[in-house]
Write a protein that holds these residues in place. Structure first.
Motif, mmCIF file in Angstrom:
data_model
loop_
_atom_site.group_PDB
_atom_site.id
_atom_site.type_symbol
_atom_site.label_atom_id
_atom_site.label_comp_id
_atom_site.label_asym_id
_atom_site.label_seq_id
_atom_site.Cartn_x
_atom_site.Cartn_y
_atom_site.Cartn_z
ATOM 1 N N ILE A 28 0.841 -1.204 0.000
ATOM 2 C CA ILE A 28 0.000 0.000 0.000
ATOM 3 C C ILE A 28 0.873 1.250 0.000
ATOM 4 O O ILE A 28 0.623 2.194 -0.762
ATOM 5 N N ASP A 29 1.914 1.265 0.838
ATOM 6 C CA ASP A 29 2.824 2.422 0.870
ATOM 7 C C ASP A 29 3.439 2.677 -0.504
ATOM 8 O O ASP A 29 3.496 3.817 -0.966
ATOM 9 N N ARG A 32 0.896 4.037 -2.987
ATOM 10 C CA ARG A 32 0.648 5.463 -2.715
ATOM 11 C C ARG A 32 1.793 6.318 -3.240
ATOM 12 O O ARG A 32 1.566 7.374 -3.825
ATOM 13 N N ARG A 33 3.044 5.863 -3.044
ATOM 14 C CA ARG A 33 4.195 6.613 -3.562
ATOM 15 C C ARG A 33 4.132 6.742 -5.082
ATOM 16 O O ARG A 33 4.598 7.722 -5.644
ATOM 17 N N THR A 37 -4.675 6.040 -6.229
ATOM 18 C CA THR A 37 -5.703 6.470 -5.279
ATOM 19 C C THR A 37 -6.092 5.299 -4.391
ATOM 20 O O THR A 37 -5.770 4.133 -4.671
ATOM 21 N N TYR A 38 -6.813 5.611 -3.322
ATOM 22 C CA TYR A 38 -7.294 4.559 -2.431
ATOM 23 C C TYR A 38 -8.241 3.623 -3.182
ATOM 24 O O TYR A 38 -8.247 2.422 -2.944
ATOM 25 N N ILE A 41 -6.101 1.266 -5.189
ATOM 26 C CA ILE A 41 -5.462 0.280 -4.320
ATOM 27 C C ILE A 41 -6.465 -0.784 -3.895
ATOM 28 O O ILE A 41 -6.150 -1.984 -3.889
ATOM 29 N N LYS A 55 -12.207 1.725 0.160
ATOM 30 C CA LYS A 55 -11.196 2.781 -0.003
ATOM 31 C C LYS A 55 -11.042 3.574 1.295
ATOM 32 O O LYS A 55 -9.949 3.997 1.641
ATOM 33 N N ASN A 59 -7.688 4.373 3.519
ATOM 34 C CA ASN A 59 -7.364 5.730 3.961
ATOM 35 C C ASN A 59 -7.090 5.756 5.464
ATOM 36 O O ASN A 59 -6.092 6.315 5.909
ATOM 37 N N VAL A 62 -3.715 4.059 6.202
ATOM 38 C CA VAL A 62 -2.562 4.888 5.823
ATOM 39 C C VAL A 62 -2.376 6.024 6.826
ATOM 40 O O VAL A 62 -1.245 6.307 7.248
ATOM 41 N N SER A 66 0.844 6.409 9.267
ATOM 42 C CA SER A 66 1.726 7.578 9.200
ATOM 43 C C SER A 66 1.824 8.256 10.568
ATOM 44 O O SER A 66 2.880 8.768 10.925
#
Length: 80
Positions: A28-29, A32-33, A37-38, A41, A55, A59, A62, A66
């Motif tokens: 997932i990371d 995203r990089r 979008t969610y 993914i 989604k 979110n 993530v 973080s």
């Protein structure tokens, strides 16, 4: 609170919650990089990993991840 209860609580560490998305965290990371979008993914996880997830759940995952990483980094800086 009574001191004997406080002693018990001081000896117990909080157990971090474990998301069912955790095994896919690095994937997932990286997605995203790469700017996905969610929703993208969620579709990839459903198609490639046979894992249904919303989604909004991605979110939340993530954001929580973080925050945990951010807290770890700030704790490391404070101890230096």
């Amino acid at each position: 609170m009574e001191s004997k209860f406080q002693d018990i609580l001081n000896g117990v560490t909080a157990k971090p919650g474990r998301s069912r998305l955790e095994p896919y965290g690095e994937l997932i990371d990286e997605l995203r990089r790469r700017g996905l979008t969610y929703r993208d993914i969620a579709a990839i996880l459903a198609e490639k990993c046979q894992f249904q997830v919303s989604k909004s759940a991605i979110n939340d995952f993530v954001r929580a991840r973080s925050r945990r990483k951010g807290n770890s980094d700030s704790e490391l800086q404070l101890t230096r």
